[in-house]
Design an enzyme around this catalytic site. Sequence first.
Site, PDB file in Angstrom:
ATOM      1  N   TRP A  32       0.833  -1.210   0.000  1.00 53.39           N
ATOM      2  CA  TRP A  32       0.000   0.000   0.000  1.00 53.39           C
ATOM      3  C   TRP A  32       0.866   1.257   0.000  1.00 53.39           C
ATOM      4  O   TRP A  32       1.867   1.339   0.687  1.00 53.39           O
ATOM      5  CB  TRP A  32      -0.881   0.007   1.252  1.00 53.39           C
ATOM      6  CG  TRP A  32      -1.532   1.330   1.540  1.00 53.39           C
ATOM      7  CD1 TRP A  32      -0.974   2.399   2.189  1.00 53.39           C
ATOM      8  CD2 TRP A  32      -2.858   1.730   1.187  1.00 53.39           C
ATOM      9  NE1 TRP A  32      -1.870   3.443   2.272  1.00 53.39           N
ATOM     10  CE2 TRP A  32      -3.040   3.056   1.666  1.00 53.39           C
ATOM     11  CE3 TRP A  32      -3.915   1.093   0.530  1.00 53.39           C
ATOM     12  CZ2 TRP A  32      -4.234   3.752   1.497  1.00 53.39           C
ATOM     13  CZ3 TRP A  32      -5.115   1.804   0.362  1.00 53.39           C
ATOM     14  CH2 TRP A  32      -5.263   3.107   0.853  1.00 53.39           C
ATOM     15  N   MET A  33       0.423   2.274  -0.776  1.00 49.33           N
ATOM     16  CA  MET A  33       1.067   3.584  -0.767  1.00 49.33           C
ATOM     17  C   MET A  33      -0.004   4.662  -0.760  1.00 49.33           C
ATOM     18  O   MET A  33      -1.000   4.564  -1.470  1.00 49.33           O
ATOM     19  CB  MET A  33       1.947   3.752  -2.010  1.00 49.33           C
ATOM     20  CG  MET A  33       2.618   5.131  -2.110  1.00 49.33           C
ATOM     21  SD  MET A  33       3.601   5.319  -3.624  1.00 49.33           S
ATOM     22  CE  MET A  33       2.300   5.537  -4.845  1.00 49.33           C
ATOM     23  N   ASN A  34       0.219   5.722   0.067  1.00 45.29           N
ATOM     24  CA  ASN A  34      -0.618   6.907  -0.067  1.00 45.29           C
ATOM     25  C   ASN A  34       0.247   8.163  -0.121  1.00 45.29           C
ATOM     26  O   ASN A  34       1.139   8.227  -0.972  1.00 45.29           O
ATOM     27  CB  ASN A  34      -1.751   6.959   0.958  1.00 45.29           C
ATOM     28  CG  ASN A  34      -1.361   6.892   2.408  1.00 45.29           C
ATOM     29  OD1 ASN A  34      -0.934   5.851   2.893  1.00 45.29           O
ATOM     30  ND2 ASN A  34      -1.545   7.982   3.138  1.00 45.29           N
ATOM     31  N   ASP A  35       0.059   9.148   0.723  1.00 41.52           N
ATOM     32  CA  ASP A  35       0.593  10.502   0.531  1.00 41.52           C
ATOM     33  C   ASP A  35       2.067  10.562   0.130  1.00 41.52           C
ATOM     34  O   ASP A  35       2.913   9.888   0.735  1.00 41.52           O
ATOM     35  CB  ASP A  35       0.465  11.301   1.824  1.00 41.52           C
ATOM     36  CG  ASP A  35      -0.945  11.352   2.352  1.00 41.52           C
ATOM     37  OD1 ASP A  35      -1.851  10.775   1.735  1.00 41.52           O
ATOM     38  OD2 ASP A  35      -1.141  11.962   3.422  1.00 41.52           O
ATOM     39  N   GLN A  51       3.956   7.552   2.214  1.00 38.40           N
ATOM     40  CA  GLN A  51       3.294   6.726   3.218  1.00 38.40           C
ATOM     41  C   GLN A  51       3.185   5.303   2.681  1.00 38.40           C
ATOM     42  O   GLN A  51       2.700   5.089   1.572  1.00 38.40           O
ATOM     43  CB  GLN A  51       1.919   7.287   3.530  1.00 38.40           C
ATOM     44  CG  GLN A  51       1.950   8.624   4.262  1.00 38.40           C
ATOM     45  CD  GLN A  51       2.357   8.466   5.714  1.00 38.40           C
ATOM     46  OE1 GLN A  51       1.530   8.182   6.566  1.00 38.40           O
ATOM     47  NE2 GLN A  51       3.633   8.656   6.007  1.00 38.40           N
ATOM     48  N   SER A  95       2.508  11.523   7.657  1.00 41.77           N
ATOM     49  CA  SER A  95       3.058  12.383   6.600  1.00 41.77           C
ATOM     50  C   SER A  95       3.895  13.533   7.138  1.00 41.77           C
ATOM     51  O   SER A  95       3.699  14.015   8.257  1.00 41.77           O
ATOM     52  CB  SER A  95       1.924  12.940   5.740  1.00 41.77           C
ATOM     53  OG  SER A  95       1.333  11.916   4.991  1.00 41.77           O
ATOM     54  N   TRP A 302     -11.153   7.515  -3.334  1.00 40.39           N
ATOM     55  CA  TRP A 302     -11.626   7.143  -2.006  1.00 40.39           C
ATOM     56  C   TRP A 302     -12.742   6.114  -2.128  1.00 40.39           C
ATOM     57  O   TRP A 302     -13.559   6.140  -3.039  1.00 40.39           O
ATOM     58  CB  TRP A 302     -12.129   8.380  -1.265  1.00 40.39           C
ATOM     59  CG  TRP A 302     -11.018   9.298  -0.882  1.00 40.39           C
ATOM     60  CD1 TRP A 302     -10.377  10.195  -1.700  1.00 40.39           C
ATOM     61  CD2 TRP A 302     -10.389   9.407   0.394  1.00 40.39           C
ATOM     62  NE1 TRP A 302      -9.398  10.852  -1.003  1.00 40.39           N
ATOM     63  CE2 TRP A 302      -9.386  10.401   0.281  1.00 40.39           C
ATOM     64  CE3 TRP A 302     -10.578   8.777   1.613  1.00 40.39           C
ATOM     65  CZ2 TRP A 302      -8.580  10.763   1.338  1.00 40.39           C
ATOM     66  CZ3 TRP A 302      -9.782   9.142   2.683  1.00 40.39           C
ATOM     67  CH2 TRP A 302      -8.810  10.127   2.539  1.00 40.39           C
TER      68      TRP A 302
END
Length: 489
Positions: A32-35, A51, A95, A302
């Site tokens: 998983w990757m976000n910001d 993230q 973050s 989202w």
Amino acid sequence: MNKLEKANAYIQKNKEKATNRPSFHFTPEIGWMNDPNGFAFYKGEYHLFYQYYPYDVVWNDMHWGHATTHDFVSWNYLPVALANDKIYDANGCFSGSAIEKDGKLYLMYTGHIDPNMGFDRDESQIIQHQCIAFSEDGVHFEKYQNNPVIGEQALPEEYQICDFRDPKVLEVNGVYYCVLAARNKQRRGEIIMFQSNNLIDWVFHSSIYQTNPEENILLECPDLFRIDNKDVLVFSVMPCEPEYKEEVIQNTIYVIGEMDYEDGSFKPENKGVLDYGYAFYAPQSTEGKNGERLLIGWMHRWHQTTSQKDYGFIGMMSLPRILTMKDGTLVQQPSIDRTKYFKPAINLEDIQLNEGEVMDLPAEELGYLRLHAASLHTTSFTVELNKSETKVTRIEVDMENNRILFVSDYGSQESITITDLSHGSKESLLLEIFIDLHSIELFINSGEKVLSFTAYDQDKGNNISILAQGKTEFKQVFMESVNVHPIST
């Protein structure tokens, strides 16, 4: 084996299991990757942290992944930079940002403590505070021994420590400032500022941006920078409470104004939407190697429910965008070297289509499409992308009413309308479309407006057509395909 070693060992052992990764959008090696975090130009290359949870395709204990690049298409994956291995960041290294000082690369991030993570949220037990890590080589990081550097004692009483995060550090005239997202006692979002002379000792400076209670929003991932003698504040919007999730759309806003660093006041002058799609959030900017302002964001829809678990990864970054100012608004232009990674597929000029006529373009799975429509001789047309026998993504252009409707049979199928397409000439409309395996990025009139879209469906087609609803004239129809697949390795 400590948490960093465990994460890096897992990645090396399992990264080959990740499949169907895009060609020219950055993704994690696995998981998983976000910001985007710590976006910086340091020692001759761009560093991007993010993230990261390598062990599954769901959000969990946040680490900081790390990669470098020279061109934002070919990436060098580096060891995980941060893991949640201290008491003050026990449930996540959230973050933050990066800045160079005395030749070292400093990371400032939010240490997250939540003993009930994964269960019901109990705000009384959640602590978010700001921490520092630093590196001599930009690869191996040491956490400051006296973290956190901004703790609960430094936060004024009118703010809640349970939502106090996302530090973005900048230096102005030898003084360091940090903008942060905070929830006030009225449970609404604000952007606040701290000040330091050394990146270690911080004091509260001011609140620079406040929301109205009736907006029902929290603000995340603030960024503050200067372009063309104007200050720009960027932040992402989310509902302040679960009860408002149907009325508040997660998106990213920019506010142009004047920042007075001495008294800590920000005076807004103009406000706009950074991206009109539902797949662009938490962007972060940096000064590029030539002094330009570059921005990159997390592309993710989202509440997305697709079969991406089969791929072994989830999360993409947008193309980097160069930011400039035009007529009091922010303009974004893609910043990758197409001459290096793309090859021409079609170049047609002065094309005229009659009502109902269809122009089929060469079937290309990936690439770049530029359409330059003559407004005076065009009423409406539709660009059809990712066409299969049963599904398609449509960009419906209504030249007479100066608007675009974007709708797709893939993903969660929300429609998006963009109005008032141009701030400049009405004589033509320029569309630039980047099509990757799981995404579409649409730049209108050289980036006056931008739309990002993602869908991980496995059954997407690769046919492309242009359908004329009325008389349609194009000054140019230009198309390129990706020359290398995949590029990110």
